[in-house]
Structure formats: structure tokens, C-alpha cells
Scaffold this active site. Structure first.
Site, PDB file in Angstrom:
ATOM      1  N   GLN A 206      -6.189  -1.545   3.693  1.00  0.00           N
ATOM      2  CA  GLN A 206      -5.264  -0.344   3.440  1.00  0.00           C
ATOM      3  C   GLN A 206      -4.155   0.146   4.318  1.00  0.00           C
ATOM      4  O   GLN A 206      -4.831  -0.790   5.430  1.00  0.00           O
ATOM      5  CB  GLN A 206      -6.504   1.640   3.121  1.00  0.00           C
ATOM      6  CG  GLN A 206      -5.813   2.977   3.132  1.00  0.00           C
ATOM      7  CD  GLN A 206      -5.809   3.071   4.128  1.00  0.00           C
ATOM      8  OE1 GLN A 206      -5.862   2.808   5.389  1.00  0.00           O
ATOM      9  NE2 GLN A 206      -4.346   4.505   3.957  1.00  0.00           N
ATOM     10  N   PHE A 207      -3.521   0.851   4.055  1.00  0.00           N
ATOM     11  CA  PHE A 207      -2.248   0.659   4.994  1.00  0.00           C
ATOM     12  C   PHE A 207      -2.427   0.698   6.189  1.00  0.00           C
ATOM     13  O   PHE A 207      -1.961   0.604   7.875  1.00  0.00           O
ATOM     14  CB  PHE A 207      -1.401   1.915   4.891  1.00  0.00           C
ATOM     15  CG  PHE A 207      -0.182   1.197   5.289  1.00  0.00           C
ATOM     16  CD1 PHE A 207       0.949   0.650   5.399  1.00  0.00           C
ATOM     17  CD2 PHE A 207       0.814   2.180   5.885  1.00  0.00           C
ATOM     18  CE1 PHE A 207       1.684  -0.215   6.190  1.00  0.00           C
ATOM     19  CE2 PHE A 207       2.017   1.628   6.886  1.00  0.00           C
ATOM     20  CZ  PHE A 207       2.296   1.007   6.998  1.00  0.00           C
ATOM     21  N   ASN A 208      -3.893   1.717   7.068  1.00  0.00           N
ATOM     22  CA  ASN A 208      -3.968   2.318   8.090  1.00  0.00           C
ATOM     23  C   ASN A 208      -4.340   1.097   8.737  1.00  0.00           C
ATOM     24  O   ASN A 208      -5.881   1.498  10.087  1.00  0.00           O
ATOM     25  CB  ASN A 208      -5.740   3.455   8.270  1.00  0.00           C
ATOM     26  CG  ASN A 208      -4.447   4.304   8.867  1.00  0.00           C
ATOM     27  OD1 ASN A 208      -4.332   4.697   9.520  1.00  0.00           O
ATOM     28  ND2 ASN A 208      -6.442   4.302   9.602  1.00  0.00           N
ATOM     29  N   LYS A 209      -5.560   0.308   7.981  1.00  0.00           N
ATOM     30  CA  LYS A 209      -6.122  -0.929   9.012  1.00  0.00           C
ATOM     31  C   LYS A 209      -5.570  -1.677   9.230  1.00  0.00           C
ATOM     32  O   LYS A 209      -4.235  -1.896   9.401  1.00  0.00           O
ATOM     33  CB  LYS A 209      -7.210  -1.274   7.287  1.00  0.00           C
ATOM     34  CG  LYS A 209      -7.705  -0.085   6.997  1.00  0.00           C
ATOM     35  CD  LYS A 209      -8.519   0.506   7.223  1.00  0.00           C
ATOM     36  CE  LYS A 209      -9.048   1.759   6.269  1.00  0.00           C
ATOM     37  NZ  LYS A 209     -10.532   2.411   6.476  1.00  0.00           N
ATOM     38  N   ILE A 210      -6.145  -2.876   9.915  1.00  0.00           N
ATOM     39  CA  ILE A 210      -5.681  -3.321  10.978  1.00  0.00           C
ATOM     40  C   ILE A 210      -4.671  -4.343  10.460  1.00  0.00           C
ATOM     41  O   ILE A 210      -3.417  -4.799  11.038  1.00  0.00           O
ATOM     42  CB  ILE A 210      -6.987  -4.411  11.685  1.00  0.00           C
ATOM     43  CG1 ILE A 210      -8.124  -3.628  13.062  1.00  0.00           C
ATOM     44  CG2 ILE A 210      -6.176  -5.833  12.437  1.00  0.00           C
ATOM     45  CD1 ILE A 210      -8.983  -4.235  13.124  1.00  0.00           C
TER      46      ILE A 210
END
Ligand SMILES: *Cc1c(COP(=O)(O)O)cnc(C)c1O
Length: 425
Positions: A206-210
Site C-alpha cells: 500500500q502507498f504508505n509502506k516502504i
């Protein structure tokens, strides 16, 4: 005048320490460039948007991603799916977890960890985290009941769990171990990559992940039969597609990853080690810069179970009291350093069990299918379920460590923390 402004908190009208806004915390997302564009264009131009067929044969991006990730993590199998939550659900199904079972989850994790347990019909049991903000192996042991079948250690905010002890407790009690590595892609514990130590691992893209493809997930396992079950579950025709005899095939649904996501994720995977190196260097610099000031104020860094294996996405420190943590976070925020306290009763945040309203209230889509209703013993939750976790989180100040921080920003952050430690406690 410059001197007095520098020694006054921005919160009280002084000049903020940060002279430029810090980059938002989308580590892989902010590094998307022509390589991702090229990979996506390749898929579009081939018109082969589906993994298993299209007008032009060519190799599948998703298949290439699975192969590359299993090599990266040092596991036998990797299965790409549509989200981290899907990865957890598929892994639980793969491990044979279902109605009647209890699964132990830490009280500090994204709520999806607990939701996935409920989604397969099992009951989540909340256990305390320790000063590393990951599952406390002692708490795990205390929560085991005759119904316990599995545990989900979560490598929170980039840092690995105490895997040696967790695996030992699990082995002793015959529990399956599913590592939730959604926030710690590329991290490791004692040289072993997260997701390679338990019976299965789950990752989010997902976009918030590394690293990211906007949405997406990966399941890892070394167990051939777990992989086989996941292949059947994540694809309605997964059993046939993998040439399993009809009498063996179990019902499946659809969590297949599309080729466009596979293309982006494959490029992002090549960026992972550089991202980790950049975050680790910045975090280490910040830590050594502020250690004496933190110590003078009776503060302590979050315990890191394996410093070399930390993905280093966040700098977290504890202050002796919740009120001082709140003051420090507010003062840092005014200086331009995005800082937050990890638990406040008034700020709803689905990373803290006390805010998981649907779990706390045991609300599912069908009364009849409620795992709690059909369970062998009554499980309820309250704000008092994990007091140590709430105490730690309420004193924990969290600062993102972007891989894109400039040297100047690291210096200004250091200056801000020094100023705030001097004046805001
Ligand atoms: C993000 C996250 C998930 C869920 O991943 P999605 O891709 O958003 O479904 C699960 N567990 C943890 C710890 C997460 O941070």
C-alpha cells in the site's frame, strides 16, 4: 534578535527550526520515476493486463515479482495478492486457521491484523507489547489457551520482533507463526529477513509502506502445503491452474494481483535496499545527535531488538510521562518536525487496540457468523485489556525518518529536538 528567536519555541512565537517542509512519509512512493513508468508502459503496450493470458504471451510481471521476492527474502515461496490484508487472510487460510480457533495478536498493530483473524472466522486475542513496541513473548505465553492455534507477531514501525523467543514459545505450544511484516519490508532479525522465520509472512505494498504499488500484498512461506492452500484460495480456479487433482481442490476466492501492480512492485523491490540504507543512515545520525539531550530529560529510545535489522522508518522515544510526551510532540510539530504521540484517548488511530471500535464491540457482518458468538469461551475486550501497551504508547513520541531527508533537514531536526528538550518539558 536571531539568538532569542532561536531559543524561543516556535510554539511560543519563536522561529521554527525547520526552514523547509519535511518530505511526506511515502518512502518508495516518492522515488517513482521513469523506471516504473517504463514498466507500466510495457504492460499496457503488450495489452497483457492479466497474469495468466493476453494477446501477447510474454513473461508475467507478477510471476517475476514472486520469484524476485522469494529470492530477496530467502524463502521457498512467495504469492502476490491484492493487499496486505489479503495477504494476512490468505496466510491464515493457508495455515488452516478458522472458526473455533484463537489467534494471538499484539495490542499495537494496524487493525487489519485483527480484522484478518475475524475474516477467517477466528477470535483475536490481544497481547501486550514491550518497550520495542512489538509482541512481548512473556505476554504471548500468558495468553495461550486450549483454543490457541496461531500467533501473529507484527514487526511494527520497521523493527523486528523478538523472533527467537516467540518461535520457541510457539514451538512449545504447537502454534503457527504468521509474521505481519507490512511495515517492515526488508527488515531482518539475526540475519534472517522478516517473513522468512515463521510458518508464513505477510507484506503490504500500500502507498504508505516502504515500497509500494499503491495497493498490493505478498505472502511468503517455506512450507509447500501452505503455499498450495494459498494458491487455491487466492484464485477461484487456482487449484486447476496449478494442476491439483479435483478431489484435493478447496474452494477459492479472488485476491490475484494484476500485472500493472506487479510491474510497479518489481521496480520498487529493486529500490528497497537503497531505501533502507538511506533511512538507516539518517536515523542513526539523529539518534546519536539527540541521545545525550534525551538522557538528561529521563527519556529513552524505543528498544530495537536487532539494530542492524531495523528498517529504520521511525525514530521513537519515551518520556517519563504522557503529559510531557504531548507537550514535546506539540512543540516539535510547531518547529516543523512532524511528531506525534502514539496513543491519545481523544485521537482515533486504528493502530491502537483501544481505538478498534469494531473489534472492541465485536461487530461483524452477520450475527450468525460472529466468531465470538460461536466460540468455546467468552472473549470480551476493554480499554483495560492491555494497560502496559497504552502506557508505553501514551509516552512514545514518534518521528518519521524519510529516506529523502537532506543533511540540512537532519541538522535542523536535531536543533529542534534540542530546543524542545530544553524548553518544553
Ligand atoms: C498496512 C498494514 C496492514 C494491511 O495492509 P493493506 O495493504 O493496507 O491491506 C496489515 N498490517 C500492518 C501492520 C499494516 O501496517
Amino acid at each position: 534578535m536571531a539568538a532569542t528567536q532561536k531559543t524561543r519555541l516556535a510554539l511560543e512565537g519563536g522561529q521554527p527550526s525547520l526552514s523547509s517542509p519535511l518530505p511526506p512519509m511515502y518512502p518508495g512512493g516518492l522515488r517513482i520515476d521513469e523506471e516504473e513508468e517504463q514498466a507500466v508502459l510495457e504492460v499496457l503496450r503488450s495489452r497483457r493486463l492479466f497474469r495468466y493470458y493476453g494477446p501477447s504471451p510474454g513473461p508475467s510481471k507478477v510471476a517475476a515479482l514472486e520469484k524476485a521476492y522469494s529470492e530477496y527474502a530467502g524463502v521457498r515461496h512467495c504469492v502476490a495478492v491484492t493487499s496486505g490484508t489479503a495477504a494476512l487472510i490468505c496466510a491464515l487460510v493457508g495455515l488452516g486457521i478458522g472458526p473455533g480457533d484463537e489467534v494471538i495478536v499484539p495490542a499495537y498493530t494496524w487493525m487489519a491484523t485483527a480484522s484478518a483473524v475475524v475474516a477467517v472466522g477466528a477470535v483475536p486475542i490481544l497481547a501486550e507489547v514491550d518497550a520495542s513496541l512489538t509482541l512481548d513473548p512473556g505476554a504471548l505465553r500468558r495468553k495461550i489457551s486450549p483454543y490457541t492455534r496461531a500467533v501473529i507477531p507484527v514487526h511494527m514501525r520497521g523493527a523486528p520482533c523478538r523472533m527467537r523467543e516467540i518461535l520457541a514459545v510457539a514451538r512449545e505450544h504447537g502454534l503457527k507463526v504468521l509474521e505481519d511484516a507490512a511495515q517492515a519490508n526488508g527488515a531482518s532479525f539475526g540475519q534472517a529477513k522478516v517473513g522468512s522465520m515463521g510458518d508464513a509472512g505477510a507484506f503490504s505494498l500500500q502507498f504508505n509502506k516502504i515500497i509500494t504499488s499503491g495497493e498490493g500484498g505478498l505472502v511468503t512461506t517455506n512450507d509447500d502445503s501452505v503455499e498450495e492452500r494459498i494458491l487455491m484460495y487466492k484464485d477461484v480456479v487456482g487449484g486447476q491452474r496449478n494442476n491439483l487433482p479435483p478431489e484435493r481442490i478447496l474452494m477459492g476466492v479472488n485476491y490475484r494481483m494484476p500485472e500493472l501492480l506487479g510491474a510497479v512492485a518489481l521496480v520498487q523491490l529493486r529500490r528497497l535496499d537503497r531505501l533502507l540504507g538511506d533511512m538507516r543512515y539518517r536515523k542513526q545520525t539523529l539518534k546519536s545527535n539527540i541521545a545525550p539531550a534525551l538522557d538528561r530529560r529521563g527519556g529513552q529510545f524505543r528498544t530495537i531488538n536487532d539494530a542492524e535489522g531495523d528498517a529504520a522508518v521511525a525514530l521513537i522515544f519515551y518520556l517519563p510521562e504522557a503529559a510531557s510526551a504531548q507537550r514535546v510532540a506539540a512543540a516539535l510539530e510547531a518547529e516543523g518536525v512532524g511528531a506525534m504521540v502514539l496513543y491519545s484517548p481523544e485521537n482515533v488511530d486504528y493502530h491502537v487496540y483501544a481505538h478498534w471500535a469494531p473489534i472492541m464491540n465485536r461487530r461483524t457482518w452477520s450475527e450468525a457468523a460472529s466468531p465470538w458468538k460461536n466460540h468455546g469461551r467468552d472473549i470480551t475486550y476493554s480499554i483495560d485489556t492491555c494497560p502496559r501497551t497504552l502506557d508505553l504508547l501514551s509516552r512514545a513520541v514518534h518521528i518519521d525518518v524519510s529516506p529523502d531527508l537532506t543533511n540540512t533537514q537532519v541538522e535542523e531536526m536535531t536543533e529542534a529536538i534540542h530546543k524542545v528538550m530544553r524548553l518544553a518539558l
